[in-house]
Design a protein around this motif. Structure first.
Motif, PDB file in Angstrom:
ATOM      1  N   ASP A   1      -3.367   5.030  12.648  1.00 39.08           N
ATOM      2  CA  ASP A   1      -3.517   4.223  11.426  1.00 39.08           C
ATOM      3  C   ASP A   1      -4.696   4.642  10.556  1.00 39.08           C
ATOM      4  O   ASP A   1      -5.094   3.913   9.641  1.00 39.08           O
TER       5      ASP A   1
ATOM      6  N   ARG B   1       4.674  -5.355  11.245  1.00 39.62           N
ATOM      7  CA  ARG B   1       4.980  -3.962  11.618  1.00 39.62           C
ATOM      8  C   ARG B   1       5.678  -3.222  10.474  1.00 39.62           C
ATOM      9  O   ARG B   1       6.462  -2.301  10.688  1.00 39.62           O
TER      10      ARG B   1
ATOM     11  N   ARG C   1       3.253   7.709   2.806  1.00 35.65           N
ATOM     12  CA  ARG C   1       3.206   6.533   3.683  1.00 35.65           C
ATOM     13  C   ARG C   1       3.183   5.271   2.834  1.00 35.65           C
ATOM     14  O   ARG C   1       2.565   5.243   1.761  1.00 35.65           O
TER      15      ARG C   1
ATOM     16  N   THR D   1       0.841  -1.202   0.000  1.00 34.83           N
ATOM     17  CA  THR D   1       0.000   0.000   0.000  1.00 34.83           C
ATOM     18  C   THR D   1       0.870   1.244   0.000  1.00 34.83           C
ATOM     19  O   THR D   1       1.875   1.305   0.723  1.00 34.83           O
ATOM     20  N   THR D   2       0.509   2.215  -0.821  1.00 35.01           N
ATOM     21  CA  THR D   2       1.202   3.506  -0.831  1.00 35.01           C
ATOM     22  C   THR D   2       0.158   4.617  -0.863  1.00 35.01           C
ATOM     23  O   THR D   2      -0.905   4.455  -1.466  1.00 35.01           O
TER      24      THR D   2
ATOM     25  N   LYS E   1       5.198  -0.759   8.443  1.00 36.06           N
ATOM     26  CA  LYS E   1       4.510   0.476   8.078  1.00 36.06           C
ATOM     27  C   LYS E   1       5.438   1.653   8.345  1.00 36.06           C
ATOM     28  O   LYS E   1       6.145   1.671   9.360  1.00 36.06           O
ATOM     29  N   TYR E   2       5.399   2.639   7.455  1.00 38.25           N
ATOM     30  CA  TYR E   2       6.311   3.781   7.637  1.00 38.25           C
ATOM     31  C   TYR E   2       5.772   4.992   6.873  1.00 38.25           C
ATOM     32  O   TYR E   2       5.151   4.850   5.812  1.00 38.25           O
TER      33      TYR E   2
ATOM     34  N   ILE F   1       3.122   0.691   3.209  1.00 36.21           N
ATOM     35  CA  ILE F   1       2.956  -0.501   4.036  1.00 36.21           C
ATOM     36  C   ILE F   1       3.505  -1.696   3.267  1.00 36.21           C
ATOM     37  O   ILE F   1       3.275  -1.835   2.057  1.00 36.21           O
ATOM     38  N   THR F   2       4.246  -2.554   3.964  1.00 33.91           N
ATOM     39  CA  THR F   2       4.770  -3.773   3.340  1.00 33.91           C
ATOM     40  C   THR F   2       4.044  -4.996   3.898  1.00 33.91           C
ATOM     41  O   THR F   2       3.228  -4.891   4.820  1.00 33.91           O
TER      42      THR F   2
END
Length: 206
Positions: free
Chosen positions: A69, A119, A112, A58-59, A121-122, A114-115
């Motif tokens: 979140d 955890r 942002r 996700t981007t 997420k960044y 997500i991989t």
């Protein structure tokens, strides 16, 4: 003497400044930290990402966070409906394009991702600060002269050049100076335009 301003179209591309923010193998690299551009213009913001492992699932670019979140993607934000597009390249570059800007779009924009890892997420902070301003013409007069100045509330990004028109004819073109002086009274109309703008601010001098 009367003043009026019209809409403008200016595309800003920024690739020269690198800002790296991250920790433990996670980072977001922005091409710039601040942009000042004109109302009704188009702007591009770009960043690249780095992460230790896994696959990105996700981007999103965002300006609003409602809760933990709960990041609001600009694609889902009513204030940006029909104005934004994302583009991703093969080297983890992510570009946001916003068209038809309004002053309400002045904000801090962050990216942002997500991989698929635990955890994983960044988001990159502090992001890119966008200031959207209107183009206006200010007039300073003396008993023998008049100085017209293209004015904005912030310094336009990208080293813009200014062109002045007198009754639709160029009297000062491609200049880094935002001012033009007239040394006698006149009923002519003067137009100030920034390079890339279709509808300039207008000064009608009576």
């Amino acid at each position: 003497m009367s003043l009026r301003t019209a809409g403008s179209v200016l595309v800003v591309f920024l690739w020269s400044v690198t800002v790296v923010l991250g920790q433990n193998g996670w980072s977001v690299t922005y091409t710039t930290q601040s942009i000042c551009t004109l109302k009704v213009s188009t702007v591009e913001m770009s960043c690249s990402i780095r992460y230790p492992s896994g696959k990105v699932t996700t981007t999103l670019w965002f300006t609003k966070v409602y809760d933990v979140d709960n990041y609001v993607s600009l694609l889902d934000d009513p204030d940006y409906k029909g104005r934004v597009t994302y583009r991703e390249d093969e080297e983890n570059g992510h570009t946001l394009t916003i068209t038809d800007l309004r002053e309400r779009h002045s904000a801090t924009y962050m990216f942002r991702f997500i991989t698929d890892q635990t955890r994983g997420k960044y988001f990159g902070s502090p992001g890119v600060t966008l200031s959207v301003t209107d183009l206006q013409v200010k007039v300073t007069t003396t008993w023998w002269s008049m100085t017209l100045t293209c004015s904005t509330t912030c310094t336009l990004t990208g080293n813009p050049t200014y062109t002045w028109y007198r009754n639709s004819k160029i009297v000062q073109g491609a200049s880094s100076s935002s001012s033009y002086s007239v040394y006698f009274k006149t009923d002519d109309s003067f137009y100030c335009a920034v390079k890339g703008i279709n509808s300039p601010a207008v000064c009608e001098c009576d």
